[in-house]
Enzyme design. Structure first.
Site, PDB file in Angstrom:
ATOM      1  N   ASP A 121     -13.809   7.638   6.711  1.00  0.00           N
ATOM      2  CA  ASP A 121     -12.359   7.488   6.931  1.00  0.00           C
ATOM      3  C   ASP A 121     -11.840   8.632   7.812  1.00  0.00           C
ATOM      4  OD1 ASP A 121     -11.244   5.514   4.324  1.00  0.00           O
ATOM      5  OD2 ASP A 121     -13.224   6.414   4.203  1.00  0.00           O
ATOM      6  N   THR A 173     -11.829   0.578   1.954  1.00  0.00           N
ATOM      7  CA  THR A 173     -12.816   1.634   1.674  1.00  0.00           C
ATOM      8  C   THR A 173     -13.657   1.286   0.447  1.00  0.00           C
ATOM      9  OG1 THR A 173     -11.273   3.219   2.626  1.00  0.00           O
ATOM     10  CG2 THR A 173     -13.080   4.145   1.370  1.00  0.00           C
TER      11      THR A 173
HETATM   12  N1  PPS Z   1      -2.149  -1.396  -5.904  1.00  0.00           N
HETATM   13  C1  PPS Z   1      -2.310  -1.891  -4.686  1.00  0.00           C
HETATM   14  N2  PPS Z   1      -1.820  -3.096  -4.392  1.00  0.00           N
HETATM   15  C2  PPS Z   1      -1.986  -3.609  -3.195  1.00  0.00           C
HETATM   16  N3  PPS Z   1      -2.641  -3.006  -2.197  1.00  0.00           N
HETATM   17  C3  PPS Z   1      -3.157  -1.795  -2.430  1.00  0.00           C
HETATM   18  C4  PPS Z   1      -3.027  -1.177  -3.674  1.00  0.00           C
HETATM   19  N4  PPS Z   1      -3.643   0.013  -3.602  1.00  0.00           N
HETATM   20  C5  PPS Z   1      -4.130   0.134  -2.364  1.00  0.00           C
HETATM   21  N5  PPS Z   1      -3.829  -0.956  -1.641  1.00  0.00           N
HETATM   22  C6  PPS Z   1      -4.107  -1.214  -0.242  1.00  0.00           C
HETATM   23  O1  PPS Z   1      -4.961  -2.319  -0.127  1.00  0.00           O
HETATM   24  C7  PPS Z   1      -5.908  -2.045   0.869  1.00  0.00           C
HETATM   25  C8  PPS Z   1      -7.142  -2.813   0.569  1.00  0.00           C
HETATM   26  O2  PPS Z   1      -6.746  -4.127   0.542  1.00  0.00           O
HETATM   27  P1  PPS Z   1      -7.794  -5.216   0.284  1.00  0.00           P
HETATM   28  O3  PPS Z   1      -7.186  -6.502   0.654  1.00  0.00           O
HETATM   29  O4  PPS Z   1      -9.075  -4.842   0.932  1.00  0.00           O
HETATM   30  O5  PPS Z   1      -7.988  -5.178  -1.283  1.00  0.00           O
HETATM   31  S1  PPS Z   1      -9.337  -5.366  -2.086  1.00  0.00           S
HETATM   32  O6  PPS Z   1     -10.040  -4.077  -2.070  1.00  0.00           O
HETATM   33  O7  PPS Z   1     -10.089  -6.467  -1.471  1.00  0.00           O
HETATM   34  O8  PPS Z   1      -8.918  -5.718  -3.442  1.00  0.00           O
HETATM   35  C9  PPS Z   1      -6.132  -0.579   0.814  1.00  0.00           C
HETATM   36  O9  PPS Z   1      -6.524  -0.150   2.099  1.00  0.00           O
HETATM   37  P2  PPS Z   1      -7.605   1.044   2.260  1.00  0.00           P
HETATM   38  O10 PPS Z   1      -7.062   2.210   1.484  1.00  0.00           O
HETATM   39  O11 PPS Z   1      -7.571   1.281   3.728  1.00  0.00           O
HETATM   40  O12 PPS Z   1      -8.911   0.553   1.751  1.00  0.00           O
HETATM   41  C10 PPS Z   1      -4.786  -0.046   0.410  1.00  0.00           C
HETATM   42  O13 PPS Z   1      -3.972   0.336   1.483  1.00  0.00           O
HETATM   43 MG    MG Z   2      -7.421   4.100   1.605  1.00  0.00          MG
HETATM   44 MG    MG Z   3      -8.063   2.894   4.910  1.00  0.00          MG
END
Ligand code: PPS
Ligand code: MG
Ligand code: MG
Ligand code: MG
Length: 451
Positions: free
Chosen positions: A122, A219
């Site tokens: 990242d 991530t």
């Molecule tokens: N609680 C909550 N609710 C909704 N979304 C959140 C939450 N927490 C984090 N995030 C954000 O979701 C990003 C990942 O989304 P995804 O669609 O990949 O979710 S999942 O990991 O498949 O469940 C993730 O992106 P990255 O941090 O870049 O991985 C977050 O920005």
């Molecule tokens: Mg993140």
């Molecule tokens: Mg990210």
């Protein structure tokens, strides 16, 4: 006269998205305009002539009947070129880190304050993309809103981590010449790496130009050896105008997409035999208003880099019957209500199992026509960030799809780092007819839901 070589065809594919099919300019000017304004690193054969009937390699007659307006032609072309290269470099960087993480377990995964993971990848991607954009356009002209900061890396007990990030960044920048980018004269120092990361501190807003970067989106998927994305968008006066999405594990064979939670096993099996046998990885990109979205295969480290890379146009699916559609959603039910979408899917007659995918790969799946609907309904109080959506929105729209909130309004990228004013959740579909049906179904189910 036919296009004489597959190389020529590949170049045409690469250049095609820069030409919106709006107004007509004589094709004879094509090579000279390109040489003058667009892509100085590309060698264009000025003698190329296109026939309306002949096809060579994957270039079609339609590909060749280029219509464009020279004003539009110039707009954002350099930005798109640099952004695609930067994301491509970032994807290769991520691949290396993910392989080390999975096969050697020597990549430390940190936890952020909200318990979400963050890795060397990242920070390294953020530093690399920031450095590439600053070199190309000048530090003073580049403003970036991005997910990561330097707080953890700057701590005195993080020396090892910072060194690992610096090494990873320098390995990536050493590959810059393969993309026609000048590398740093000497490897970046730790403080230069910190500087590149911390320069991404723009807060966005309604005016001017800024980039939006999610260095590793998903991530969690990344550390699990699964899907993730590198997402870069350019926003001008509150509107996303360019979207570039790198998906290093996106399988070219769509069947593999639904192989949930099993990539790690696939990877370990294939790498022990031949990782090339699993054809995966791409960079998608689009420019708002161009009417086209494009996909390049990710360059393979096993093969010698050949840049410019070829690209092919991607389009959304033509399915508009919910019964035949596939919908995708986040893997984690903490990030989006699976029970609400299951009820909704049932109510519109969706028969296929949901495709649960980490990251903006969900947007990629819609744009490529591998799925028809994406829905995300986060828990009340969670504010969606612009970097989780900007690149995907441009790409889906230019591939022919629709993205709105659940009220049918466009997502708003002009009010800072969050998608302010979002009505309930996000819905992306492969077309307006399907979109309307889903929005109506959301309205019908919402009041009886516990969201
Ligand atoms: N609680 C909550 N609710 C909704 N979304 C959140 C939450 N927490 C984090 N995030 C954000 O979701 C990003 C990942 O989304 P995804 O669609 O990949 O979710 S999942 O990991 O498949 O469940 C993730 O992106 P990255 O941090 O870049 O991985 C977050 O920005
Ligand atoms: Mg993140
Ligand atoms: Mg990210
Ligand atoms: Mg993200």
């Amino acid at each position: 006269m036919p296009i004489s070589s597959p190389n020529s065809a590949a170049r045409i594919h690469l250049l095609r998205p820069l030409f919106p099919a709006t107004t007509r300019t004589n094709l004879r000017f094509f090579p000279s305009i390109l040489r003058r304004n667009l892509l100085p690193n590309f060698s264009i054969n000025p003698s190329l002539r296109f026939s309306s009937t002949q096809t060579v390699s994957s270039a079609t007659a339609q590909d060749c009947s280029v219509e464009f307006e020279s004003m539009d032609l110039e707009k954002y072309s350099r930005e798109l070129e640099v952004a695609v290269k930067a994301v491509h470099m970032a994807c290769l960087l991520c691949r290396r880190v993910q392989e080390n993480l999975i096969f050697k377990s020597n990549v430390h995964v940190q936890s952020k304050d909200d318990d979400s993971p963050v890795t060397v990848a990242d920070w390294s991607v953020q530093a690399t993309v920031s450095w590439v954009l600053s070199e190309a356009f000048g530090i003073e002209n580049v403003s970036i809103v991005a997910e990561e900061d330097v707080e953890t890396l700057s701590k005195t007990n993080s020396v090892g981590l910072l060194n690992a990030v610096t090494k990873t960044v320098n390995e990536s920048l050493a590959e810059a010449p393969s993309f026609g980018i000048r590398p740093p004269v000497t490897p970046l120092s730790t403080s230069e790496v910190l500087g590149a990361i911390s320069r991404c501190n723009s807060t966005g807003g309604p005016t001017g130009r800024f980039w939006v970067l999610d260095p590793v989106d998903g991530t969690l998927g990344f550390v699990r050896g699964d899907q993730y994305a590198v997402a870069l968008a350019l926003i001008e006066d509150g509107e996303p105008v360019l979207g570039v999405l790198g998906c290093p594990n996106y399988p070219m064979n769509k069947e593999w997409l639904s192989y949930q939670n099993g990539y790690k096993r696939i990877l370990s099996r294939l790498t022990s035999v031949s990782s090339a046998s699993w054809d995966k990885g791409c960079v998608m990109y689009a420019r708002k208003g161009s009417g086209g979205a494009w996909m390049q295969p990710l360059l393979q480290k096993e093969k010698k880099f050949v840049w410019p890379n070829s690209a092919r146009q991607i389009k959304v699916s033509t399915i508009d019957n919910p019964a035949l559609a596939t919908f995708c959603e986040p893997v984690e039910k903490a990030n989006s209500s699976h029970s609400f979408t299951a009820g909704l899917a049932h109510s519109v007659g969706l028969r296929n199992q949901p495709l649960r995918l980490y990251s903006m790969v969900k947007y990629a799946a819609i744009a490529r026509g591998d799925a028809e609907i994406f829905m995300k309904f986060a828990r009340a109080g969670y504010k969606e960030k612009i970097w989780d959506h900007a690149a995907g929105v441009v790409i889906i729209q230019e591939a022919g799809g629709v993205v709105t909130d659940a009220g049918g309004h466009p997502l708003c990228f002009s009010r800072g780092m969050y998608l302010e004013g979002l009505d309930r959740g996000i819905i992306a579909s492969s077309g307006a007819t399907l979109h309307e049906k889903i929005i109506r179904a959301v309205d019908a189910s919402w009041n009886s839901s516990s969201l």
